[in-house]
Design a protein around this motif. Sequence first.
Motif, PDB file in Angstrom:
ATOM      1  N   SER A   1      28.060 -12.642   5.169  1.00 52.41           N
ATOM      2  CA  SER A   1      27.469 -11.161   4.557  1.00 52.41           C
ATOM      3  C   SER A   1      26.640 -11.384   3.899  1.00 52.41           C
ATOM      4  O   SER A   1      26.528 -12.621   2.769  1.00 52.41           O
ATOM      5  CB  SER A   1      28.563 -10.573   4.591  1.00 52.41           C
TER       6      SER A   1
ATOM      7  N   SER B   1      26.627  -9.757   1.487  1.00 50.78           N
ATOM      8  CA  SER B   1      26.474  -8.530   0.873  1.00 50.78           C
ATOM      9  C   SER B   1      27.272  -8.874  -0.575  1.00 50.78           C
ATOM     10  O   SER B   1      27.579 -10.475  -1.071  1.00 50.78           O
ATOM     11  CB  SER B   1      28.031  -7.788   0.831  1.00 50.78           C
TER      12      SER B   1
ATOM     13  N   ASP C   1      32.569  -9.929   4.056  1.00 49.62           N
ATOM     14  CA  ASP C   1      32.970  -8.330   3.406  1.00 49.62           C
ATOM     15  C   ASP C   1      33.775  -8.130   5.049  1.00 49.62           C
ATOM     16  O   ASP C   1      33.283  -7.123   5.469  1.00 49.62           O
ATOM     17  CB  ASP C   1      31.552  -7.979   2.855  1.00 49.62           C
TER      18      ASP C   1
ATOM     19  N   GLU D   1      30.271  -3.507   3.179  1.00 54.45           N
ATOM     20  CA  GLU D   1      29.220  -4.133   4.175  1.00 54.45           C
ATOM     21  C   GLU D   1      29.262  -3.053   5.376  1.00 54.45           C
ATOM     22  O   GLU D   1      28.344  -2.609   5.734  1.00 54.45           O
ATOM     23  CB  GLU D   1      28.578  -4.959   4.721  1.00 54.45           C
TER      24      GLU D   1
ATOM     25  N   ARG E   1      26.998   0.218   6.533  1.00 51.75           N
ATOM     26  CA  ARG E   1      26.361  -0.163   7.886  1.00 51.75           C
ATOM     27  C   ARG E   1      27.096   1.058   9.444  1.00 51.75           C
ATOM     28  O   ARG E   1      26.385   0.807  10.375  1.00 51.75           O
ATOM     29  CB  ARG E   1      26.304  -1.424   8.587  1.00 51.75           C
TER      30      ARG E   1
END
Length: 862
Positions: A433, A435, A452, A456, A460
């Motif tokens: 990720s 993030s 994450d 995230e 999303r």
Amino acid sequence: MACGGSSNRRQLVPSRKQSSLIQPNRSPNSVKLNARTLEKALPLLAVENNCLISKLADITVGFRLLLPEIFTQSPEDYRSLHSALCKAIKMLPVGTVIHKQDWFMEEKYQADQDHDDTSFLTLAFQRHFVERPFLNHYCYLYISKLPRSRQKQKSTRHSLTRRRLVPREQVDPKELQSFFDSVSQFERILQDGGIAAERLKDEDYVSGKGDRGIVPNYFRLQPDGRRKVTLEDWDIDGHVRVGDKQVMCFTLSDVESMPHMVDVMAGYGPLSSDSTQFAVGNVLPVGLMLPCNHIYNQYICIEDGPAALREFEQQTRYLNSLSMYSNENAINRDWTQKFIQEAIQQQRTVCRSHFNLMVWTEKPEQIDYLRSRASAAIAQLDCLPKHNTQDAARLLWAGIPGNAGDLPLDDTFYTFVEQAVCMFNLESSYRSSLSPFGIRLCDRFGKPVWVDLSDEPMNRGWITNRNKFIIGPSGSGKSFFTNHMVRQYYEQGTHVLLVDVGHSYRGLCEMINRKTRGRDGVYLTYEEDNPITFNPFYAEDGVFDIEKKESIKTLLLTLWKKETEPFTRTEEVALSDAVEQYLKLIKKTPGKGSFNGFYEYCDAQEGFRAYLKEKKYEKDYFDVQKFLLTMQPFYKGGEYDYLLNSDLKIDLLNKRFVVFELDNIKDHPILYPVVTLIIMETFVSKMRRLKGVRKMILIEEAWKAIAKEGMATYIQYLFKTVRKYFGEAVIVTQEIDDIIGNSIVKDAVINNSDCKILLDQSKYQNRFDEVRQLLGLTEKQKQLVLSVNKDLDPMRKYKEVFIALGHRSKVYATEVSLEEYAAYTTEETEKYEVQQRTAANGGDIQVGIIDFADARRAKAAV
């Protein structure tokens, strides 16, 4: 030559003496070798306007593809990807060559520099994995517009030996614009189909000095170009060598070597169960399952369908005339007729295809091993492996980005786009990720990845809350995963409150206290010589807000009345007044408040009794004497006088790692309700007062006792509201039946937990459909859950865990270093050994853990 505009051309390869192409002299009377500079032999002319231009006027647009991650796709997902690719390819004009090139490179894990964390256990994790080999994946797709004269290229006519003038259609603005429009449509269809496609730019193909970029990297068989910047010699004198790398090429270039039927996916036996067939991509054996450096090239050449069918009809007539002389001719005639009929009836797109696998090594002793592994991988596709030695150099040459037009015609076979795409690689390795917040886990091959589970997915739109529930039977690795997760959450600034019944987090809490010198970690447990104790009238900052006052009142009501004994509104108001008046009193002497003081204030004639008299409250409305009699066991000298009169001055609000260990009191009728109230009050206070700070409450098996004691409303409240305060609630249990059997928790937890974490559930595999419906899992998620721990690497010590974030799910591995293992272990003998080593080193748990880990390594090395 320009492609839709003017730009400065880039030098593709630097002119260096050490960069040469060595090839045999074609004279039969000479064995002398010629050395040509790579710059002169290179089939590419320039990079213009994000396109590659070849010396024979091929125009190529390239993409970097991000394919779905391995083991995450359902059969429907594979068919959707297949459909998207077929639609995209059919948008391209006749004469286009699609070259998909998948690189699989052996790399070694290096410490993650993106996440600045230097804790002792994190460094131990990094040391455990550093230099671990893994197979990385890079995927590129090139779309080449060939001149009409090049669309029927024979094997003896290629840019390595011949040059042509630029055909008119390659510089016609209308034809160029039409080609670029179709490429844009191709890109959009891929994006909509779930394949992220990033168009390559000039600097991606080649750097300004010519020593970096995709094209120079191909000439050193190194896709990322990080390790070397010098180019290497190509030796194609009867074999193929790139520098020190010896290259072998295996081809799938004729229908005789292909399977009778193809599909976009296949079943993967090691992860399948009796009730589920685990679906993977059709060509996975030559992808991530082939553990060596290799490239899998896939070519599709779009043909003029009507012209091709006319040729086949003519061939059918020819074969029909010869059918009486040979059954083989009759069979070929029938197959050709079926091909024509399918193309017409189902409106298939005719194409020519070629697939090859290139493997290489710098170690000569590995040649035989790689040859057998590559052949076995191709055989798993139900294809006939063919080690190509004659055309290996030409195929390596055609694999140059932008040079697919040099693929010899006699190395291709006719088929339809739908069948050809079934031979495409459609999956990639796990990606970390992006993030900044997350935890470290591993993929199923042992490569560490950054995951994450909170931010995230929320950003999303995969989930609508950060709540989690964790289900795993004893021995499945549940405690290791939860320890691993909460430690990393804490190290990234999260306030963590744990409710446990098995001392699973004592070692981790001691480690945190060592690092922070006791500032952050609090471990509260009941022992005969050290009973659990609180002070509800203490606040480090002296602030008693509404939440704090309400929690004190709720505690007093719980101690005063039984659950079945109702209290009147006037009694509640009077008790609120008592709390309010006492808090005003202790504000004059901060830090002096306690339950003993409150009791004495209520009993004193000049205290609360005077207040009641002033307000003219009658005895029928609030009986002070009965209240004090009920509270007497918690006053000094009473049976539980220690419980609410702590003099430790512990402010749980600002402690970042708090563990309530309830194993010894979980069945106590008095202590347990009081302690659970304190727990909930502590977290609710954190939740409401700590603005902008991440909070987590994790309730282990204690949640069952909480639900029984009338505390289920708190669980419901937490799971429904904690998301509004940048928090997350986590329930951990051993059995799915525990949640199924509790209707309150089932509705509150399952409906408000978008992150589902399951460990080994093999015991439920024969009745998992019931569980799947209850948890809201898809059919693919069911397959993933039942695949957990089915194909473990015996060389590594780890357990797998299934994580679903909404409808996105993967299986990860929880693998930790020996130091982390020592901090997390719940085995009594191992915990005792760590304690003994800690005591022997002056009570320093970190040194005790290091000694434990060193002893285990020494034992393993013997």
